[in-house]
Design a protein around this motif. Structure first.
Motif, PDB file in Angstrom:
ATOM      1  N   GLY A 190       0.773  -1.377   0.294  1.00 48.46           N
ATOM      2  CA  GLY A 190       0.420  -0.135   0.064  1.00 48.46           C
ATOM      3  C   GLY A 190       1.133   1.326  -0.402  1.00 48.46           C
ATOM      4  O   GLY A 190       2.011   1.342   0.232  1.00 48.46           O
ATOM      5  N   ASN A 191       0.203   2.471  -0.606  1.00 49.65           N
ATOM      6  CA  ASN A 191       0.755   3.728   0.305  1.00 49.65           C
ATOM      7  C   ASN A 191       1.338   4.148   1.014  1.00 49.65           C
ATOM      8  O   ASN A 191       0.447   3.396   2.281  1.00 49.65           O
ATOM      9  N   GLU A 192       1.737   5.088   1.570  1.00 49.42           N
ATOM     10  CA  GLU A 192       2.117   6.220   2.747  1.00 49.42           C
ATOM     11  C   GLU A 192       1.188   5.891   4.014  1.00 49.42           C
ATOM     12  O   GLU A 192       0.573   5.778   4.669  1.00 49.42           O
ATOM     13  N   ILE A 193      -0.156   6.645   3.233  1.00 44.94           N
ATOM     14  CA  ILE A 193      -1.329   6.854   3.847  1.00 44.94           C
ATOM     15  C   ILE A 193      -2.139   5.723   4.564  1.00 44.94           C
ATOM     16  O   ILE A 193      -2.556   5.733   5.784  1.00 44.94           O
ATOM     17  N   ILE A 194      -2.198   4.728   3.665  1.00 48.63           N
ATOM     18  CA  ILE A 194      -2.762   3.402   4.020  1.00 48.63           C
ATOM     19  C   ILE A 194      -1.779   3.005   5.004  1.00 48.63           C
ATOM     20  O   ILE A 194      -2.564   2.775   6.627  1.00 48.63           O
ATOM     21  N   LYS A 195      -0.479   2.799   4.948  1.00 49.96           N
ATOM     22  CA  LYS A 195      -0.015   2.348   6.102  1.00 49.96           C
ATOM     23  C   LYS A 195       0.877   3.053   7.768  1.00 49.96           C
ATOM     24  O   LYS A 195       0.470   2.687   8.967  1.00 49.96           O
ATOM     25  N   GLU A 196       0.380   4.292   7.322  1.00 58.07           N
ATOM     26  CA  GLU A 196      -0.287   4.916   8.486  1.00 58.07           C
ATOM     27  C   GLU A 196      -0.733   4.918   9.185  1.00 58.07           C
ATOM     28  O   GLU A 196      -0.686   4.939  10.600  1.00 58.07           O
ATOM     29  N   THR A 197      -2.184   4.774   8.163  1.00 59.02           N
ATOM     30  CA  THR A 197      -2.802   4.279   9.042  1.00 59.02           C
ATOM     31  C   THR A 197      -2.891   2.975  10.101  1.00 59.02           C
ATOM     32  O   THR A 197      -3.962   3.360  11.118  1.00 59.02           O
ATOM     33  N   TYR A 198      -2.660   1.911   9.286  1.00 59.09           N
ATOM     34  CA  TYR A 198      -2.564   0.892   9.765  1.00 59.09           C
ATOM     35  C   TYR A 198      -1.493   0.929  11.493  1.00 59.09           C
ATOM     36  O   TYR A 198      -2.605   0.527  12.528  1.00 59.09           O
ATOM     37  N   GLN A 199      -0.619   2.031  11.733  1.00 62.89           N
ATOM     38  CA  GLN A 199       0.209   1.780  12.171  1.00 62.89           C
ATOM     39  C   GLN A 199      -0.581   2.689  14.043  1.00 62.89           C
ATOM     40  O   GLN A 199      -0.969   1.942  14.513  1.00 62.89           O
ATOM     41  N   LEU A 200      -1.954   3.494  13.331  1.00 61.47           N
ATOM     42  CA  LEU A 200      -2.376   4.015  13.661  1.00 61.47           C
ATOM     43  C   LEU A 200      -3.946   3.254  14.902  1.00 61.47           C
ATOM     44  O   LEU A 200      -3.685   3.371  15.701  1.00 61.47           O
ATOM     45  N   LEU A 201      -3.972   2.721  13.593  1.00 70.55           N
ATOM     46  CA  LEU A 201      -5.001   1.840  14.719  1.00 70.55           C
ATOM     47  C   LEU A 201      -4.582   0.103  15.061  1.00 70.55           C
ATOM     48  O   LEU A 201      -5.231  -0.132  15.936  1.00 70.55           O
ATOM     49  N   ASN A 202      -3.141   0.531  14.758  1.00 72.11           N
ATOM     50  CA  ASN A 202      -2.612  -1.152  15.869  1.00 72.11           C
ATOM     51  C   ASN A 202      -2.545  -0.249  17.310  1.00 72.11           C
ATOM     52  O   ASN A 202      -2.173  -0.847  17.694  1.00 72.11           O
ATOM     53  N   GLU A 203      -2.114   1.287  16.887  1.00 64.03           N
ATOM     54  CA  GLU A 203      -1.715   1.416  18.640  1.00 64.03           C
ATOM     55  C   GLU A 203      -2.688   1.941  19.022  1.00 64.03           C
ATOM     56  O   GLU A 203      -2.566   1.626  20.484  1.00 64.03           O
ATOM     57  N   LYS A 204      -3.986   1.936  18.831  1.00 64.21           N
ATOM     58  CA  LYS A 204      -5.024   3.109  19.146  1.00 64.21           C
ATOM     59  C   LYS A 204      -5.961   2.066  19.948  1.00 64.21           C
ATOM     60  O   LYS A 204      -7.170   1.340  19.064  1.00 64.21           O
ATOM     61  N   LYS A 205      -5.590   0.914  20.499  1.00 64.41           N
ATOM     62  CA  LYS A 205      -6.631   0.133  20.725  1.00 64.41           C
ATOM     63  C   LYS A 205      -8.330   0.452  21.681  1.00 64.41           C
ATOM     64  O   LYS A 205      -8.320   1.484  21.558  1.00 64.41           O
ATOM     65  N   SER A 206      -9.100   0.042  20.754  1.00 63.74           N
ATOM     66  CA  SER A 206     -10.417   0.422  21.461  1.00 63.74           C
ATOM     67  C   SER A 206     -11.721  -0.475  21.951  1.00 63.74           C
ATOM     68  O   SER A 206     -11.209  -1.502  21.709  1.00 63.74           O
ATOM     69  N   ASN A 207     -12.038  -0.369  23.385  1.00 58.07           N
ATOM     70  CA  ASN A 207     -13.041  -1.600  23.026  1.00 58.07           C
ATOM     71  C   ASN A 207     -14.044  -1.204  22.227  1.00 58.07           C
ATOM     72  O   ASN A 207     -15.130  -2.580  22.547  1.00 58.07           O
ATOM     73  N   ASN A 208     -14.301  -0.285  21.599  1.00 56.36           N
ATOM     74  CA  ASN A 208     -15.241  -0.419  20.828  1.00 56.36           C
ATOM     75  C   ASN A 208     -15.366  -1.251  19.071  1.00 56.36           C
ATOM     76  O   ASN A 208     -16.356  -1.044  19.005  1.00 56.36           O
ATOM     77  N   TYR A 209     -14.300  -1.452  19.325  1.00 56.79           N
ATOM     78  CA  TYR A 209     -14.161  -2.369  18.125  1.00 56.79           C
ATOM     79  C   TYR A 209     -12.875  -2.823  17.635  1.00 56.79           C
ATOM     80  O   TYR A 209     -11.713  -3.049  18.568  1.00 56.79           O
ATOM     81  N   ASP A 210     -12.917  -4.016  16.586  1.00 56.39           N
ATOM     82  CA  ASP A 210     -11.544  -4.491  16.408  1.00 56.39           C
ATOM     83  C   ASP A 210     -11.081  -4.361  15.330  1.00 56.39           C
ATOM     84  O   ASP A 210     -11.423  -4.146  14.341  1.00 56.39           O
ATOM     85  N   PHE A 211      -9.370  -4.203  14.819  1.00 58.97           N
ATOM     86  CA  PHE A 211      -9.160  -4.301  14.047  1.00 58.97           C
ATOM     87  C   PHE A 211      -8.157  -5.546  13.007  1.00 58.97           C
ATOM     88  O   PHE A 211      -7.853  -6.033  13.999  1.00 58.97           O
ATOM     89  N   SER A 212      -8.700  -5.131  11.976  1.00 59.91           N
ATOM     90  CA  SER A 212      -8.179  -6.850  11.553  1.00 59.91           C
ATOM     91  C   SER A 212      -6.986  -6.420  10.341  1.00 59.91           C
ATOM     92  O   SER A 212      -7.173  -7.783  10.291  1.00 59.91           O
ATOM     93  N   GLY A 213      -6.486  -5.521  10.202  1.00 61.89           N
ATOM     94  CA  GLY A 213      -5.578  -5.130   9.844  1.00 61.89           C
ATOM     95  C   GLY A 213      -6.272  -4.816   8.143  1.00 61.89           C
ATOM     96  O   GLY A 213      -7.370  -4.468   7.813  1.00 61.89           O
ATOM     97  N   TYR A 214      -5.378  -5.200   6.825  1.00 67.63           N
ATOM     98  CA  TYR A 214      -6.200  -5.052   5.495  1.00 67.63           C
ATOM     99  C   TYR A 214      -6.976  -6.315   4.846  1.00 67.63           C
ATOM    100  O   TYR A 214      -6.878  -7.471   5.720  1.00 67.63           O
ATOM    101  N   ILE A 215      -7.882  -5.851   3.939  1.00 68.99           N
ATOM    102  CA  ILE A 215      -8.177  -6.515   4.097  1.00 68.99           C
ATOM    103  C   ILE A 215      -8.481  -6.184   1.731  1.00 68.99           C
ATOM    104  O   ILE A 215      -8.822  -5.214   2.151  1.00 68.99           O
ATOM    105  N   GLU A 216      -8.248  -7.292   0.838  1.00 66.18           N
ATOM    106  CA  GLU A 216      -8.282  -7.162  -0.197  1.00 66.18           C
ATOM    107  C   GLU A 216      -9.962  -7.279  -0.713  1.00 66.18           C
ATOM    108  O   GLU A 216     -10.847  -7.467  -0.052  1.00 66.18           O
ATOM    109  N   GLY A 217      -9.934  -6.272  -1.889  1.00 65.10           N
ATOM    110  CA  GLY A 217     -10.864  -6.608  -2.642  1.00 65.10           C
ATOM    111  C   GLY A 217     -12.031  -8.055  -3.209  1.00 65.10           C
ATOM    112  O   GLY A 217     -13.461  -7.700  -2.553  1.00 65.10           O
ATOM    113  N   ASN A 218     -10.969  -9.415  -3.069  1.00 65.10           N
ATOM    114  CA  ASN A 218     -12.048 -10.356  -3.261  1.00 65.10           C
ATOM    115  C   ASN A 218     -12.507 -11.315  -2.010  1.00 65.10           C
ATOM    116  O   ASN A 218     -13.790 -12.032  -1.806  1.00 65.10           O
TER     117      ASN A 218
END
Length: 333
Positions: A190-218
């Protein structure tokens, strides 16, 4: 009647309006007596269509003969003035006279007029256009679908929080599971923005949702992820591709089942299963995109849908208000 949910309805937007809008309201009212409809549009046409189908204690007509045209640019739609059915409907939400607004009219104009009338939720920079997609296990919330062509990592993080809040409002018994739409599932893709967002979501632990990383179109329809986040350009392409594929499959299946004697016999033997299949892919049942990020909810019904689709967008409005979407976003952000 003060406990009824009040929906402001732009009756003049979209194809075959106000006929399909009023028929949609009538169909919706048959199964839901918790809604008061504030209907904005041409009074004479609306009264003729609504007749005695709905008790007058469940609706009010606010007359205007001025409309935003489907051919208007977003700026032209806004410049048509504050007396159009779309503007007045949105303004009623701004003035706390209605809980939510729905329109099947010009999408660009609806977004611009909404932003002119309604404030953004604090700490959110951009609103996103979100919608419901079917998957193998139920439904997914997908955003952004075209409101923002370019997004920062902060925007995508906000979309994740808003999408999870929307999912919780619509499906309170399920846990939101967020995935970033990307060209691969590996962390370095992915591009830099996607990778930055991945890091932010990985670091921002939340009780309101789970984060599963990337998902491809298929894998969008697998159901393992139920909140799918992307920029507006990518999301819109994915949406149109999914719609086109569903139409292609339905059309080809119909041709195969009616093109020969064997096909016709097979379709009769499998009538029940084919009916379920057709219903699963019926876009009218998932009608009702939501602009989220504004401090009042705005729902966009597809301009080309019929009364069944518009009735379903009214059902989405009802569930959003009952689920306290705006308060959930404010708490989670």
């Amino acid at each position: 009647m003060t406990d009824l949910i009040k929906i402001a309805v732009d009756a003049m937007g979209g194809d075959n309006s106000p006929k399909k809008v009023i028929e949609g309201i009538t169909l919706n009212h048959q199964s839901n007596k918790e809604i008061f409809y504030k209907i904005f549009g041409d009074r004479d046409k609306i009264i003729q269509l609504i007749g005695s189908k709905i008790d007058k204690k469940f609706y009010e007509i606010i007359h205007t003969d001025k409309i935003v045209k489907s051919t208007d640019s977003p700026l032209e739609g806004a410049k048509r003035g504050k007396e159009t059915s779309m503007w007045l409907a949105i303004q009623s939400v701004k003035n706390k006279e209605a809980d939510i607004v729905v329109s099947a009219g010009n999408t660009g104009a609806l977004l611009v007029i909404s932003k002119l009338n309604l404030k953004m939720i604090e700490n959110i920079d951009k609103p996103a256009l979100s919608a419901l997609w079917p998957n193998k296990k139920g439904m997914s919330v997908v955003l952004d679908l075209g409101a923002n062509i370019e997004c920062s990592s902060k925007n995508l993080l906000d979309f994740s929080i808003m999408g999870a809040s929307l999912y919780t409002s619509l499906y309170p018994n399920d846990q939101p599971n967020v995935g970033l739409l990307n060209i691969g599932s590996e962390e370095l893709k992915g591009n830099e923005i996607i990778k930055e967002t991945y890091q932010l979501l990985n670091e921002k632990k939340s009780n309101n949702y789970d984060f599963s990383g990337y998902i491809e179109g298929n894998h969008l329809m697998d159901g393992n992820v139920n909140v799918i986040v992307s920029d507006g350009f990518t999301g819109n392409v994915a949406l149109k591709t999914a719609e086109g594929t569903a139409n292609f499959i339905t059309s080809e299946l119909k041709t195969a089942m009616t093109g020969s004697i064997i096909g016709k016999i097979s379709s009769l033997l499998n009538f029940s299963n084919l009916k379920k299949f057709k219903k699963r892919l019926d876009p009218r049942l998932y009608n009702g995109a939501i602009f989220i990020g504004l401090d009042s909810p705005v729902v966009k019904s597809h301009g080309g849908t019929d009364f069944v689709g518009f009735s379903n967008s009214l059902d989405v409005c009802h569930r959003i208000v009952k689920g306290n979407l705006i308060e959930k976003i404010k708490q989670n952000i």
